[in-house]
Design an enzyme around this catalytic site. Structure first.
Site, PDB file in Angstrom:
ATOM      1  N   ASN A 208       0.860  -1.188   0.000  1.00  0.00           N
ATOM      2  CA  ASN A 208       0.000   0.000   0.000  1.00  0.00           C
ATOM      3  C   ASN A 208       0.897   1.239   0.000  1.00  0.00           C
ATOM      4  O   ASN A 208       2.127   1.131  -0.013  1.00  0.00           O
ATOM      5  CB  ASN A 208      -0.951  -0.017   1.201  1.00  0.00           C
ATOM      6  CG  ASN A 208      -0.213  -0.123   2.518  1.00  0.00           C
ATOM      7  OD1 ASN A 208       0.572   0.752   2.871  1.00  0.00           O
ATOM      8  ND2 ASN A 208      -0.455  -1.212   3.251  1.00  0.00           N
ATOM      9  N   ASP A 276      -4.556  -6.386   4.613  1.00  0.00           N
ATOM     10  CA  ASP A 276      -5.638  -7.241   5.109  1.00  0.00           C
ATOM     11  C   ASP A 276      -5.544  -8.659   4.558  1.00  0.00           C
ATOM     12  O   ASP A 276      -5.954  -9.610   5.220  1.00  0.00           O
ATOM     13  CB  ASP A 276      -6.996  -6.640   4.724  1.00  0.00           C
ATOM     14  CG  ASP A 276      -7.265  -5.330   5.441  1.00  0.00           C
ATOM     15  OD1 ASP A 276      -7.058  -5.285   6.657  1.00  0.00           O
ATOM     16  OD2 ASP A 276      -7.665  -4.360   4.765  1.00  0.00           O
ATOM     17  N   LEU A 306      -4.126  -5.816  15.455  1.00  0.00           N
ATOM     18  CA  LEU A 306      -4.792  -4.888  16.367  1.00  0.00           C
ATOM     19  C   LEU A 306      -5.823  -5.606  17.226  1.00  0.00           C
ATOM     20  O   LEU A 306      -5.867  -5.427  18.454  1.00  0.00           O
ATOM     21  CB  LEU A 306      -5.453  -3.759  15.572  1.00  0.00           C
ATOM     22  CG  LEU A 306      -6.278  -2.755  16.381  1.00  0.00           C
ATOM     23  CD1 LEU A 306      -5.426  -2.071  17.448  1.00  0.00           C
ATOM     24  CD2 LEU A 306      -6.916  -1.718  15.455  1.00  0.00           C
ATOM     25  N   PHE A 323      -5.375   2.611  14.254  1.00  0.00           N
ATOM     26  CA  PHE A 323      -5.462   3.638  13.210  1.00  0.00           C
ATOM     27  C   PHE A 323      -6.450   3.173  12.145  1.00  0.00           C
ATOM     28  O   PHE A 323      -6.566   1.971  11.875  1.00  0.00           O
ATOM     29  CB  PHE A 323      -4.088   3.895  12.581  1.00  0.00           C
ATOM     30  CG  PHE A 323      -3.235   4.843  13.376  1.00  0.00           C
ATOM     31  CD1 PHE A 323      -2.907   6.090  12.889  1.00  0.00           C
ATOM     32  CD2 PHE A 323      -2.777   4.482  14.634  1.00  0.00           C
ATOM     33  CE1 PHE A 323      -2.130   6.971  13.627  1.00  0.00           C
ATOM     34  CE2 PHE A 323      -2.002   5.350  15.391  1.00  0.00           C
ATOM     35  CZ  PHE A 323      -1.673   6.591  14.882  1.00  0.00           C
ATOM     36  N   LYS A 341     -12.707  -4.092  16.846  1.00  0.00           N
ATOM     37  CA  LYS A 341     -11.369  -4.544  17.236  1.00  0.00           C
ATOM     38  C   LYS A 341     -11.216  -4.622  18.752  1.00  0.00           C
ATOM     39  O   LYS A 341     -10.440  -5.432  19.257  1.00  0.00           O
ATOM     40  CB  LYS A 341     -10.300  -3.605  16.677  1.00  0.00           C
ATOM     41  CG  LYS A 341     -10.376  -3.405  15.171  1.00  0.00           C
ATOM     42  CD  LYS A 341      -9.941  -4.629  14.396  1.00  0.00           C
ATOM     43  CE  LYS A 341      -9.864  -4.308  12.904  1.00  0.00           C
ATOM     44  NZ  LYS A 341      -9.454  -5.472  12.097  1.00  0.00           N
TER      45      LYS A 341
END
Length: 397
Positions: A208, A276, A306, A323, A341
């Site tokens: 990314n 992901d 996370l 984040f 999460k």
């Protein structure tokens, strides 16, 4: 910053002992008095005469010196210092202190003190990764011993990996942070940063646009407030900050392992842009282009770092900050992510191409917590980091 401070420097027996000479000079340049102690093995790598000349005072090494020990000199040495620095901290020294052994001057000093201790490990990569060494390091961390490094790189033995002693300036930065009257002194904080690269074949990967600038700035700000920072970074565009323990990874799986190894911590700031998904079976050789045929890639989910840290049954950090990089409905999506999460805070931002935030120098974030959504004005990423670090200090400092 170190004017008037006394540093008791214990030099262990390893090839990295040569760096201790430069470390002495750097500490003295900043106004510190350096009291040197050498193990017997250290004398095989650097001479007491060199150490004494740079420190401007005698070298201590003999536990049974009649003159020095007439008034229990080893105890006075350790208690008169503002900080004890062990550089290099060998596997032997680390093991002795963890095991409560005190058979020479260095180990006795470390056992007979209540002064803060900062260790800079240096050893072969296999030694550093050995379960016994990792167990000893974890035990010492729980007892309040701080660590700087080790760094990753080429070894004198020809191997490559974690185990290189931090550079003298990195150790000096860690010393300054340890002695600073910062609100996070004595706190250990984990920061993840940068992108991850998920391999397709040996030459291609999925990634990314994260540059790692924001995560790096956060680590720097937390260290400036006195925290011991463990910095787990993917392949970022910027170098890591000085004075923190740097662990470099490539993939999400590697980052998950590094995070697990860094625990326990007082706070975790998960700023990395973790992929992901990954290719379920990466090719061991380059996938060749065939006219009229497209490769079929089957994906699977990466570990959710996370969520794993946020939902730990025991040993969970007191504060977990996630984040959320979004392109639409930023607050709604980030709020839902926080609930899903299980983290305490979410730092959300709009990374639509028009904002220039992803990979840029500025950021505009919304801090989402139990108190709701708090919008911050657009500012430089270091300013965002400073503001977030102060909030973290107010929460756990």
């Amino acid at each position: 910053m170190l004017s008037g401070k006394t540093i008791l420097l214990i030099i262990g027996g390893g090839i990295a002992a040569y760096k201790s000479l430069d470390l002495i000079r750097r500490l003295r340049d900043r106004g510190a008095a350096v009291v040197p102690v050498m193990t017997q093995a250290a004398g095989e790598f650097v001479t007491p005469l060199s150490v004494s000349a740079l420190a401007g005072r005698k070298v201590y090494s003999d536990l049974f010196d009649l003159t020095d020990e007439a008034e229990m000199g080893h105890i006075q040495l350790s208690r008169a210092a503002d900080l004890i620095v062990v550089a290099p901290a060998t596997a032997d020294l680390i093991g002795k202190v963890a095991g409560g052994l005190a058979g020479d001057m260095a180990s006795t000093l470390l056992m007979a003190t209540d002064t803060d201790v900062l260790m800079a490990p240096a050893m072969n990569v296999r030694m550093w990764l050995h379960p016994s060494v990792q167990k000893n390091v974890a035990q010492l961390r729980e007892q309040g011993v701080a660590f700087v490094g080790p760094n990753e790189g080429d070894m004198a033995c020809g191997e490559y990996g974690p185990g290189r002693m931090s550079e003298p300036l990195e150790i000096v930065t860690a010393v300054e942070a340890k002695l600073a009257a910062g609100p996070l002194k004595g706190r250990r904080v984990l920061v993840t940063s940068g992108p991850t690269h998920e391999p397709i074949d040996p030459v291609r990967y999925i990634a990314n646009r994260s540059s790692g600038v924001q995560g790096t700035a956060i680590a720097r700000s937390l260290a400036a407030l006195g925290a011991e920072v463990v910095f787990v970074t993917g392949p970022a565009d910027v170098p890591p900050p000085e004075g923190v323990q740097v662990i470099r990874v490539q993939s999400a799986s590697e980052m998950a392992d590094a995070v697990a190894a860094a625990l326990p911590v007082d706070a975790a700031v998960m700023a990395a842009a973790v992929a992901d998904w990954r290719v379920k079976t990466a090719s061991g050789s380059k996938i060749k282009k065939v006219a009229g045929a497209l490769p079929v890639l089957e994906f699977e989910e990466n570990p959710d770092i996370l969520a794993t840290v946020s939902q730990m049954a025991s040993g969970r950090p007191a504060l977990v900050v996630g984040f959320a990089a979004e392109t639409d409905d930023v607050v709604a999506h980030a709020t839902a992510k926080r609930a899903r999460k299980g983290c305490d805070w979410i730092v959300a931002n709009d990374v639509s191409p028009a904002t220039g935030i992803m990979g840029g120098t500025e950021n505009a974030v919304v801090l989402i917590s139990d108190a709701g959504a708090e919008e911050w004005p657009r500012m430089g990423k270091q300013a965002v980091a400073d503001r977030l670090a102060k909030r973290i200090a107010a929460e756990i400092g």
